[in-house]
Structures are given as C-alpha cells and as structure tokens.
Design a protein around this motif. Sequence first.
Motif, PDB file in Angstrom:
ATOM      1  N   ALA A  61      48.571  34.286  47.381  1.00 39.26           N
ATOM      2  CA  ALA A  61      48.496  35.118  46.185  1.00 39.26           C
ATOM      3  C   ALA A  61      47.067  35.576  45.944  1.00 39.26           C
ATOM      4  N   VAL A  62      46.960  36.699  45.260  1.00 38.09           N
ATOM      5  CA  VAL A  62      45.671  37.161  44.746  1.00 38.09           C
ATOM      6  C   VAL A  62      45.725  37.000  43.237  1.00 38.09           C
ATOM      7  N   VAL A  63      44.722  36.371  42.660  1.00 38.72           N
ATOM      8  CA  VAL A  63      44.659  36.192  41.213  1.00 38.72           C
ATOM      9  C   VAL A  63      43.372  36.823  40.686  1.00 38.72           C
ATOM     10  N   SER A  64      43.367  37.136  39.408  1.00 45.71           N
ATOM     11  CA  SER A  64      42.175  37.755  38.813  1.00 45.71           C
ATOM     12  C   SER A  64      41.903  37.162  37.441  1.00 45.71           C
ATOM     13  N   LEU A  65      40.686  37.335  37.010  1.00 42.28           N
ATOM     14  CA  LEU A  65      40.275  36.887  35.683  1.00 42.28           C
ATOM     15  C   LEU A  65      39.221  37.849  35.164  1.00 42.28           C
ATOM     16  N   ILE A  66      39.517  38.490  34.042  1.00 43.60           N
ATOM     17  CA  ILE A  66      38.585  39.438  33.431  1.00 43.60           C
ATOM     18  C   ILE A  66      38.096  38.873  32.103  1.00 43.60           C
ATOM     19  N   ALA A  67      36.799  38.912  31.875  1.00 44.57           N
ATOM     20  CA  ALA A  67      36.231  38.414  30.621  1.00 44.57           C
ATOM     21  C   ALA A  67      36.734  39.234  29.436  1.00 44.57           C
ATOM     22  N   ASP A  68      36.759  38.612  28.270  1.00 48.80           N
ATOM     23  CA  ASP A  68      37.261  39.286  27.073  1.00 48.80           C
ATOM     24  C   ASP A  68      36.512  40.574  26.763  1.00 48.80           C
ATOM     25  N   ASP A  69      35.227  40.614  27.086  1.00 53.89           N
ATOM     26  CA  ASP A  69      34.442  41.821  26.810  1.00 53.89           C
ATOM     27  C   ASP A  69      34.473  42.819  27.976  1.00 53.89           C
ATOM     28  N   SER A  70      35.236  42.485  29.020  1.00 53.76           N
ATOM     29  CA  SER A  70      35.396  43.352  30.205  1.00 53.76           C
ATOM     30  C   SER A  70      34.074  43.633  30.920  1.00 53.76           C
ATOM     31  N   LYS A  71      33.093  42.756  30.736  1.00 53.78           N
ATOM     32  CA  LYS A  71      31.806  42.955  31.398  1.00 53.78           C
ATOM     33  C   LYS A  71      31.665  42.129  32.675  1.00 53.78           C
ATOM     34  N   SER A  72      32.670  41.363  32.987  1.00 55.51           N
ATOM     35  CA  SER A  72      32.664  40.601  34.230  1.00 55.51           C
ATOM     36  C   SER A  72      34.093  40.300  34.641  1.00 55.51           C
ATOM     37  N   GLY A  73      34.270  40.044  35.930  1.00 55.36           N
ATOM     38  CA  GLY A  73      35.609  39.758  36.412  1.00 55.36           C
ATOM     39  C   GLY A  73      35.588  39.110  37.782  1.00 55.36           C
ATOM     40  N   ALA A  97      42.746  28.054  38.569  1.00 53.21           N
ATOM     41  CA  ALA A  97      41.631  27.136  38.290  1.00 53.21           C
ATOM     42  C   ALA A  97      40.409  27.509  39.131  1.00 53.21           C
ATOM     43  N   LEU A  98      40.636  27.907  40.371  1.00 54.57           N
ATOM     44  CA  LEU A  98      39.537  28.314  41.233  1.00 54.57           C
ATOM     45  C   LEU A  98      38.878  29.597  40.724  1.00 54.57           C
ATOM     46  N   ALA A  99      39.697  30.546  40.267  1.00 55.63           N
ATOM     47  CA  ALA A  99      39.149  31.796  39.724  1.00 55.63           C
ATOM     48  C   ALA A  99      38.320  31.513  38.473  1.00 55.63           C
ATOM     49  N   ALA A 100      38.809  30.617  37.627  1.00 54.87           N
ATOM     50  CA  ALA A 100      38.073  30.261  36.407  1.00 54.87           C
ATOM     51  C   ALA A 100      36.745  29.589  36.754  1.00 54.87           C
ATOM     52  N   HIS A 101      36.759  28.786  37.816  1.00 56.67           N
ATOM     53  CA  HIS A 101      35.525  28.124  38.253  1.00 56.67           C
ATOM     54  C   HIS A 101      34.507  29.143  38.761  1.00 56.67           C
ATOM     55  N   VAL A 102      34.970  30.131  39.512  1.00 48.91           N
ATOM     56  CA  VAL A 102      34.079  31.190  39.981  1.00 48.91           C
ATOM     57  C   VAL A 102      33.475  31.930  38.799  1.00 48.91           C
ATOM     58  N   ALA A 103      34.312  32.271  37.813  1.00 47.39           N
ATOM     59  CA  ALA A 103      33.830  32.990  36.636  1.00 47.39           C
ATOM     60  C   ALA A 103      32.756  32.194  35.898  1.00 47.39           C
ATOM     61  N   LYS A 104      32.912  30.888  35.889  1.00 47.91           N
ATOM     62  CA  LYS A 104      31.990  30.019  35.154  1.00 47.91           C
ATOM     63  C   LYS A 104      30.686  29.781  35.902  1.00 47.91           C
ATOM     64  N   GLY A 150      28.733  45.907  34.354  1.00 50.67           N
ATOM     65  CA  GLY A 150      29.266  47.156  33.830  1.00 50.67           C
ATOM     66  C   GLY A 150      30.591  46.926  33.139  1.00 50.67           C
ATOM     67  N   PHE A 151      31.485  47.924  33.207  1.00 54.69           N
ATOM     68  CA  PHE A 151      32.833  47.776  32.674  1.00 54.69           C
ATOM     69  C   PHE A 151      33.740  47.403  33.843  1.00 54.69           C
ATOM     70  N   VAL A 152      34.283  46.188  33.788  1.00 56.11           N
ATOM     71  CA  VAL A 152      35.043  45.651  34.914  1.00 56.11           C
ATOM     72  C   VAL A 152      36.536  45.633  34.579  1.00 56.11           C
ATOM     73  N   ALA A 153      37.337  46.061  35.540  1.00 49.84           N
ATOM     74  CA  ALA A 153      38.789  46.084  35.347  1.00 49.84           C
ATOM     75  C   ALA A 153      39.472  45.709  36.655  1.00 49.84           C
ATOM     76  N   THR A 154      40.743  45.374  36.561  1.00 49.33           N
ATOM     77  CA  THR A 154      41.489  44.959  37.740  1.00 49.33           C
ATOM     78  C   THR A 154      42.873  45.575  37.738  1.00 49.33           C
ATOM     79  N   TYR A 155      43.440  45.651  38.927  1.00 46.22           N
ATOM     80  CA  TYR A 155      44.835  46.057  39.075  1.00 46.22           C
ATOM     81  C   TYR A 155      45.458  45.118  40.104  1.00 46.22           C
ATOM     82  N   MET A 156      46.598  44.541  39.753  1.00 44.97           N
ATOM     83  CA  MET A 156      47.284  43.600  40.623  1.00 44.97           C
ATOM     84  C   MET A 156      48.638  44.182  41.011  1.00 44.97           C
ATOM     85  N   HIS A 157      48.919  44.174  42.306  1.00 51.53           N
ATOM     86  CA  HIS A 157      50.154  44.799  42.803  1.00 51.53           C
ATOM     87  C   HIS A 157      51.052  43.773  43.486  1.00 51.53           C
TER      88      HIS A 157
END
Length: 278
Positions: A61-73, A97-104, A150-157
């Motif tokens: 799977a591919v998972v994503s995590l975007i910050a609430d302010d959309s300034k990181s992902g 959990a791994l994605a959250a760790h990367v974000a942190k 910048g302004f970060v966004a994602t698209y999951m397919h």
Amino acid sequence: MANFTAADVKKLRELTGAGMMDCKKALDEAEGNVDKAVEILRVKGQKGVAKREGRSAENGAVVSLIADDSKSGVLLELKCETDFVAKGDKFLAVADALAAHVAKTSPADLEALLASEIESGKTVQAYVDEANATLGEKIVLDRFAQFAGGFVATYMHRTSPDLPPQVGVLVELDQENAEVAKDIAQHIAAFGPKYLSRDQIPAETVENERRVAEATAREEGKPEGALPKIVEGRVNGFFKENCLLDQAFAKDNKKTVQKVLDEAGVTLKRFARIRVGA
C-alpha cells in the motif's frame, strides 16, 4: 572496505527479509558475496531468513499524511507479499505509524529512517522486522517522500476497490490552490511523468535520445538533410512524454500542464509519485 553496492544490499534484503543494517554487516563479512551473505544471516539466526528466502514483496500500500496547515506532507510505500495482508488493518496500521514517524522526524534518507527510533529503544528496522514476524510475510519499507515549505497536497488512487491505494502522488505548490494541486496530482497519477521539467533530465539521457532518434531515422532511410529536424522533433516528443510541464493536461489536452499552472498563477515546486512494486 567490502566491495558491494546498494543494489547488493537491496537484493539481499529481498532474498532474506533481513534488515538493512544486518544485510550490510553480512555483505561486509562476506566481502560482497551475496550467496555467502545469505548463509551468514542464516547462521546468525536472523528471524525468518530461511523461510523468506526467494519470496518477493510486490503487493502492499501507499499511505500519506498531510499536516493540518498543508505546509508539509509524507508519502510512503510499505510492501508485503499478498493482497490479503495488504488490505488488513494491522498492515495498514504499521504503514500509517511509519508515515507519522517520518512526518515527526524528517529523516534525511531511507538509511536514516530505518536507523531512527520509532519507539524507545526500538528502531524503525526492528519495528518492520516485528511486522514481518507478526504478519507472517516479508514486509519491506524502501521508499518514502517528504515535502515541506509550500502548499502540499496528495492524491491517492485505488487500482481495485477492495485494496488500499496502490498509487500515491505528493505535490508542492509555491502557494495555496487546492483545486489545481488536486488536478495536477491526479494527472501525475494517470500519466506517470519521470521529470518535472526539461532541465531536470540528465544531459547524458538527452544525448542518448538524440543518438537513438538519429540512428532510427537513418535506419528508416530518411534524407540526410532532414535528419536534424527529425531528431529534434523526436527529442521534443520524448520531453512531452516524460516531462510533466510539457505534457498535455489530462482534463484539457489543448493545454500543457505548464499552461494550466500559469493560468492559475502558481508554480509547481516538485512532485513524487509512488506506485506499489514499480
């Protein structure tokens, strides 16, 4: 220092399911011999090595995590052997959990990520190894992307409705524009460009395309005087196929992606596209 490459480490990981650090140590001890390194890992009793040898992890799977302010992902791929495990809650919980760790922690690269502590006294590599044992399949983490600024966004397919996302795209614009970010991310998911712009393509790649285009034209019997124009045309075709900004926009093929961005008054700073197993 032993003579082995990153490709050797990857091969050993795929053969055995052992951690990156363990594979490097085994290759070092085996002086770069992959077969001998497999034996070393077996002798040292790496969990699951014998069972997982020869098995491939091409689902996941591919998972994503975007910050609430959309300034990181973050975009992260976690692979496993079967689609049954890929769509399971436990596997997806590990990926999240791994994605959250990367974000942190914002690791510099994969090696830094695997060596970092996700829990007190437990590295990410150990965490993934535990997932190997718990889920009973080879679990592989070898790719992630993280953008910030910048302004970060994602698209999951989803390629199948009963599976988690198999394609993920992360984009970063120089300013907020959710609609354009989504449109561009969807375009990237569908067309899979390799580069953002022409100037990102290595010069040797362009020169090789020129050589191939010229050799092909000569083989086709094109007139000598027409070769320069034919070659340039085919190289431009290569750019349009592989460079995002040169591609015809998915929603309006009369416009390039660059034109769409210009009309919206935004700049696409970078993008990442991950497809499971690709």
